[in-house]
Design a protein around this motif. Sequence first.
Motif, PDB file in Angstrom:
ATOM      1  N   LYS A  73       0.828  -1.137   0.127  1.00  0.00           N
ATOM      2  CA  LYS A  73      -0.054  -0.096  -0.006  1.00  0.00           C
ATOM      3  C   LYS A  73       0.901   1.401  -0.040  1.00  0.00           C
ATOM      4  CE  LYS A  73      -3.793   2.535   2.689  1.00  0.00           C
ATOM      5  NZ  LYS A  73      -4.433   2.258   3.767  1.00  0.00           N
ATOM      6  N   LYS A  74       1.895   1.251   0.774  1.00  0.00           N
ATOM      7  CA  LYS A  74       2.568   2.413   1.055  1.00  0.00           C
ATOM      8  C   LYS A  74       3.438   2.711  -0.310  1.00  0.00           C
ATOM      9  CE  LYS A  74       5.751   4.610   4.501  1.00  0.00           C
ATOM     10  NZ  LYS A  74       4.460   5.545   5.069  1.00  0.00           N
ATOM     11  N   SER A  75       3.968   1.672  -0.703  1.00  0.00           N
ATOM     12  CA  SER A  75       4.836   1.727  -1.975  1.00  0.00           C
ATOM     13  C   SER A  75       3.904   2.277  -3.172  1.00  0.00           C
ATOM     14  CB  SER A  75       5.245   0.302  -2.489  1.00  0.00           C
ATOM     15  OG  SER A  75       5.783   0.375  -3.509  1.00  0.00           O
ATOM     16  N   ALA A  76       2.657   1.948  -3.211  1.00  0.00           N
ATOM     17  CA  ALA A  76       1.880   2.460  -4.331  1.00  0.00           C
ATOM     18  C   ALA A  76       1.426   3.737  -4.114  1.00  0.00           C
ATOM     19  CB  ALA A  76       0.568   1.351  -4.380  1.00  0.00           C
ATOM     20  N   PRO A 111       6.465 -10.702  -5.564  1.00  0.00           N
ATOM     21  CA  PRO A 111       7.539 -10.391  -6.607  1.00  0.00           C
ATOM     22  C   PRO A 111       7.646  -8.735  -6.915  1.00  0.00           C
ATOM     23  CG  PRO A 111       5.392 -11.144  -7.809  1.00  0.00           C
ATOM     24  CD  PRO A 111       5.136 -10.971  -6.385  1.00  0.00           C
ATOM     25  N   GLN A 112       6.950  -7.986  -6.863  1.00  0.00           N
ATOM     26  CA  GLN A 112       7.304  -6.661  -7.028  1.00  0.00           C
ATOM     27  C   GLN A 112       8.362  -5.905  -6.213  1.00  0.00           C
ATOM     28  OE1 GLN A 112       4.743  -7.698  -5.158  1.00  0.00           O
ATOM     29  NE2 GLN A 112       3.291  -5.917  -4.316  1.00  0.00           N
ATOM     30  N   PHE A 113       8.752  -6.747  -5.302  1.00  0.00           N
ATOM     31  CA  PHE A 113       9.739  -6.076  -4.175  1.00  0.00           C
ATOM     32  C   PHE A 113      10.962  -6.749  -4.486  1.00  0.00           C
ATOM     33  CE2 PHE A 113       6.084  -4.971  -1.213  1.00  0.00           C
ATOM     34  CZ  PHE A 113       5.888  -3.712  -1.690  1.00  0.00           C
ATOM     35  N   TYR A 114      11.956  -6.170  -4.514  1.00  0.00           N
ATOM     36  CA  TYR A 114      13.287  -6.521  -4.388  1.00  0.00           C
ATOM     37  C   TYR A 114      13.561  -7.491  -3.036  1.00  0.00           C
ATOM     38  CZ  TYR A 114      14.696  -3.968  -8.432  1.00  0.00           C
ATOM     39  OH  TYR A 114      14.745  -3.330  -9.521  1.00  0.00           O
ATOM     40  N   MET A 115      14.557  -8.401  -2.951  1.00  0.00           N
ATOM     41  CA  MET A 115      14.626  -9.061  -1.622  1.00  0.00           C
ATOM     42  C   MET A 115      16.011  -9.047  -1.212  1.00  0.00           C
ATOM     43  SD  MET A 115      13.758 -13.150  -0.642  1.00  0.00           S
ATOM     44  CE  MET A 115      14.978 -13.715  -1.560  1.00  0.00           C
ATOM     45  N   ALA A 116      16.493  -8.622   0.057  1.00  0.00           N
ATOM     46  CA  ALA A 116      17.767  -8.056   0.427  1.00  0.00           C
ATOM     47  C   ALA A 116      18.265  -9.049   1.808  1.00  0.00           C
ATOM     48  CB  ALA A 116      18.068  -6.882   0.830  1.00  0.00           C
ATOM     49  N   MET A 117      19.416  -9.586   1.466  1.00  0.00           N
ATOM     50  CA  MET A 117      20.044  -9.982   2.872  1.00  0.00           C
ATOM     51  C   MET A 117      20.910  -8.775   3.453  1.00  0.00           C
ATOM     52  SD  MET A 117      23.432 -12.805   3.225  1.00  0.00           S
ATOM     53  CE  MET A 117      22.491 -14.182   3.721  1.00  0.00           C
ATOM     54  N   GLN A 118      20.415  -8.369   4.619  1.00  0.00           N
ATOM     55  CA  GLN A 118      21.361  -7.498   5.487  1.00  0.00           C
ATOM     56  C   GLN A 118      22.287  -8.370   6.378  1.00  0.00           C
ATOM     57  OE1 GLN A 118      19.274  -4.210   7.562  1.00  0.00           O
ATOM     58  NE2 GLN A 118      21.302  -3.776   8.503  1.00  0.00           N
ATOM     59  N   ALA A 119      23.494  -8.233   5.791  1.00  0.00           N
ATOM     60  CA  ALA A 119      24.470  -9.066   6.825  1.00  0.00           C
ATOM     61  C   ALA A 119      24.909  -8.256   7.685  1.00  0.00           C
ATOM     62  CB  ALA A 119      25.813  -9.369   5.621  1.00  0.00           C
ATOM     63  N   GLU A 120      24.833  -9.141   9.120  1.00  0.00           N
ATOM     64  CA  GLU A 120      24.793  -8.303  10.151  1.00  0.00           C
ATOM     65  C   GLU A 120      26.394  -8.862  10.813  1.00  0.00           C
ATOM     66  OE1 GLU A 120      23.251  -5.985  11.292  1.00  0.00           O
ATOM     67  OE2 GLU A 120      21.279  -6.229  10.655  1.00  0.00           O
ATOM     68  N   GLY A 121      26.975  -8.145  11.473  1.00  0.00           N
ATOM     69  CA  GLY A 121      28.120  -8.241  12.147  1.00  0.00           C
ATOM     70  C   GLY A 121      29.326  -8.706  11.136  1.00  0.00           C
ATOM     71  N   ARG A 122      30.348  -9.068  11.870  1.00  0.00           N
ATOM     72  CA  ARG A 122      31.571  -9.773  10.853  1.00  0.00           C
ATOM     73  C   ARG A 122      31.608 -11.182  10.615  1.00  0.00           C
ATOM     74  NH1 ARG A 122      30.414  -5.633  10.449  1.00  0.00           N
ATOM     75  NH2 ARG A 122      29.974  -6.123   8.414  1.00  0.00           N
ATOM     76  N   GLU A 123      30.739 -11.822  11.496  1.00  0.00           N
ATOM     77  CA  GLU A 123      30.667 -13.336  11.530  1.00  0.00           C
ATOM     78  C   GLU A 123      29.829 -13.779  10.473  1.00  0.00           C
ATOM     79  OE1 GLU A 123      30.237 -11.549  15.744  1.00  0.00           O
ATOM     80  OE2 GLU A 123      29.420 -11.558  13.819  1.00  0.00           O
TER      81      GLU A 123
END
Length: 293
Positions: A73-76, A111-123
């Motif tokens: 909704k917000k994206s639209a 499927p309209q949205f991209y999908m991201a990995m937010q990599a946390e920490g250095r491990e």
Amino acid sequence: MGEGWDGGFIVYLEHHFDGINKPIEIEIMKTVKFLLIIVITTLSMSCNNSIEFPITDLHIHLKGNFTLDDAVKKSAEEKINYGIAFNCGYKFPIHSDSQIDSVVQLMKNYPQFYMAMQAEGREWVDIFSKESRDKFDYVFTDGMTFTDANGRRNRIWIKEETWIDNEEEFMDYLVNTIVKILNEEPINIYVNPTFLPEQMAGRYDLFWTEERMDKVINAARENNIAIEINNRYRIPSYEFLKRAKKAGVRFTIGTNNMNENFSGAEYAREIIGKLNLKEDDFYLPVNRRQNGL
């Protein structure tokens, strides 16, 4: 609002000034013409700086009361596409390869949205396999979590978990950590860029010297890593982004929202206008679901 509008308005003024002392009339007309030029030039510049490409915010979280349906909704409504980011790392909701497929399955319905990995920490590089990373459209991280020279784990957005014995030494260690991340970790975007802990944030320009900025910018350029323009923290600074643009670094737009209370990508829009950024100045990943991957 070109020459015809200008000329018609001047004729109107000449008619209404008829009968006024001639020298005074001339001075008035000169002043009015000068002001008109300023107004028309300003409006023209404003039009030239308008954003002529779609805005995509690649750093959106499902946090607080903000759900995927809310994102639709917000994206639209705001005409801003989203990349939905999932926190992956030590002591985070997603902390093993076995949990990745459930995220992928969830996002198949959006499927309209991209999908991201937010990599946390250095491990994170030791926790997740390349196969798991490649299930996301893109991977990003920041320099906000690291272990210092004394073995203390810093999370610099939390005052109680930030260890600053000497501010200049802390800053040098932080910059070197960011450069190491950009050189060694398999990421597409450096997010929350140039973030400083609360104790130092009010003196941003003191700590982010030209030399320190250039170290980070050069590492991003050499490793083809985009730098986020962050709406929540309003970072990096204009000066940093100007130098990054000159160096040929690409950018992304990100908010890093904590809940549903965000909108508009205002800081990014401000920077786009000031630096006259174009669509080619931004990195966009491939949407794996829309491309059948």
